[in-house]
Design an enzyme around this catalytic site. Structure first.
Site, PDB file in Angstrom:
ATOM      1  CG  HIS A  22      -3.632   1.380   5.568  1.00 16.02           C
ATOM      2  ND1 HIS A  22      -3.739   0.160   6.174  1.00 16.02           N
ATOM      3  CD2 HIS A  22      -2.317   1.652   5.484  1.00 16.02           C
ATOM      4  CE1 HIS A  22      -2.530  -0.288   6.443  1.00 16.02           C
ATOM      5  NE2 HIS A  22      -1.655   0.589   6.038  1.00 16.02           N
ATOM      6  CB  SER A  26      -4.210  -4.398   0.913  1.00 21.82           C
ATOM      7  OG  SER A  26      -4.936  -3.982  -0.223  1.00 21.82           O
ATOM      8  CE  LYS A  27      -0.079   1.138   2.825  1.00 19.17           C
ATOM      9  NZ  LYS A  27       0.944   2.126   3.038  1.00 19.17           N
ATOM     10  NE  ARG A  28      -3.237  -3.243  -3.780  1.00 17.24           N
ATOM     11  CZ  ARG A  28      -2.201  -3.268  -2.953  1.00 17.24           C
ATOM     12  NH1 ARG A  28      -1.493  -2.179  -2.748  1.00 17.24           N
ATOM     13  NH2 ARG A  28      -1.880  -4.376  -2.302  1.00 17.24           N
ATOM     14  CG  ASP A  29      -8.932  -4.797   0.444  1.00 13.03           C
ATOM     15  OD1 ASP A  29      -9.357  -5.298  -0.605  1.00 13.03           O
ATOM     16  OD2 ASP A  29      -8.096  -5.340   1.183  1.00 13.03           O
TER      17      ASP A  29
END
Ligand code: GLU
Length: 438
Positions: free
Chosen positions: A17, A208-211
């Protein structure tokens, strides 16, 4: 001073990321700026959470971004192996040394490190003086025999003779544990540089990686230019101290230094990244623009049935280049160059037929085509201007209906470039079709 040795030490436990890429980049920049060594060390001791797939993603993303490593997996080096999962014997040796010095003890099957309890002070190259005191002995080898992160991280920094530890600020709170260990081994402390966090685009908190927009692989797939992404990442926490934003990487390497990194957090801004990408796209040299765009189109499965001639595809791409915001727009932008099977946009058609005599104009242009000089945009422009003068109308009276005839729409690349690239035959055929069917 001895040669600078920095390392990027990712754990392959997830997608690669933005935050990791920026940490890698700042290490790489510092190594290149100082003529030092950039090491890639894989922190893959957590068997249950690592995967080869994530590791390959790290290699691919670093390569795509142009962050070549001097030592590490696939590159070699005298301090290898560079994967922690292959360094068990080294950790055993270091553990023995620590045991021999009386700084360890066993409890419930685990091995604990006996701290000094002294205040741990570092002069962080970015944050300045930071002091913290450890209060509790901590585990360095778990009861299952696996050494913990703090231990292997420090052992490797010692064994690989790392001079500067450049990493995310989330590790600042670990540093007092690490300096305790360095001192217990009698090793000199590295220079620490903790890079501020990247905040998510909206709202508080760390990205975060999920953003949305966090994964490097996505940008690669979407046809972003790696040099644009690298330039953008450089500005997440660093700036050349003037108003410039677009800087060639060689210039950034020259200017980059650790005290120049901001102390305050940087905010991720996807619009800014897209803009940077567009600026780079417009400035691309023709050869690279063509080859990059072609690779992108083919990777998207375009022209799977039959690939167009390179020479024609190149002309199309270079004609559209100044109008593209991103290569992602390209498939939707160039369809009509490769098929006669397109319809006329209803709104555009209605507007064009609401005034004047579009068919008369298209007929006049069609009649002039056999004599027209298609060798340059300028000669075609002169032709349309001459027609407009002869018939006492505006050039737009030719351009708008003809563009609809040639492309089915009302927007697109330069009209004269469109004529030139489509060529006499396609243009004639399409103008005839328009006269017959529009
Ligand atoms: N494996 C750690 C991480 O990915 C590295 C920490 C460090 O750079 O010291 O965060």
């Amino acid at each position: 001073m001895s040669q600078v040795r920095v390392r990027f030490a990712p754990s392959p436990t997830g997608f690669f990321h933005i935050g990791s890429a920026r940490t890698a980049l700042f290490n790489w920049l510092y190594a290149r700026h100082t003529g030092g060594v950039f090491i890639l060390r894989v922190e893959d001791t957590d068997q249950s959470r690592n995967s080869e797939e994530f590791l390959n993603l790290i290699y691919n993303s670093l390569r795509w971004l142009g962050l070549d490593w001097d030592e590490g997996p696939q590159a070699g080096g005298v301090f290898g192996p560079y994967r922690q999962s292959e360094r068990g014997h080294i950790y055993k040796d270091y553990l023995e040394r620590l045991k021999a010095s009386g700084r360890t003890y066993e409890k419930d099957g685990a091995t604990l490190f006996r701290i000094s309890g002294q205040p741990q002070v570092i002069e962080d190259a970015i944050r300045g003086r930071v002091e913290r005191t450890e209060e509790k002995d901590f585990v360095i080898v778990r009861s299952d025999g696996n050494p913990v992160f703090h231990f292997v991280n420090v052992v490797d920094d010692i064994a690989m003779q790392v001079t500067h530890v450049i990493r995310g600020e989330d590790h600042l709170s670990n540093t007092s544990k690490h300096t305790e260990l360095f001192k217990a081994f009698g090793a000199p402390l590295p220079v620490y540089a903790h890079i501020p966090l990247i905040l998510k685009q909206n709202g508080p908190g760390k990205m975060s990686k999920r953003d949305q927009g966090a994964l490097i692989e996505e940008y690669q797939k979407r046809g972003f230019l790696p040099e644009a992404l690298v330039n953008f990442l450089c500005l997440l926490g660093w700036s050349p101290k003037d108003d410039r934003e677009k800087l060639p990487i060689a210039e950034i390497v020259k200017l980059f230094d650790l005290p120049g990194v901001n102390q305050s957090n940087a905010r991720f801004d996807e619009k800014k990244l897209s803009h940077m990408n567009m600026v780079y796209l417009h400035a691309l040299e023709p050869d690279r623009c063509f080859s990059f765009a072609r690779d992108y189109l083919y990777s998207q499965g375009l022209f799977a049935a039959a690939r167009p001639e390179d020479a024609y595809l190149r002309e199309v791409i270079l004609l559209c280049q100044p109008k593209l915001r991103a290569f992602e727009d390209l498939p939707g932008f160039i369809g009509y160059f490769f098929t006669e099977d397109f319809s006329y946009d209803a709104k555009a058609r209605e507007k064009i037929f609401s005034k004047g005599d579009p068919k008369a104009r298209v007929g006049e242009l069609l009649a002039a085509l056999p004599e027209a000089d298609f060798s340059s945009d300028a000669t075609l422009e002169a032709l349309v201007q001459a027609l407009a003068a002869t018939h006492a109308v505006a050039t737009g009276d030719y351009i708008h209906p003809s563009r609809l005839a040639l492309s089915g729409g009302s927007v697109g690349p330069s009209f004269y470039g469109l004529l030139r690239v489509l060529g006499r035959e396609r243009v004639s055929r399409r103008l005839e079709r328009f006269l017959a069917t529009a």
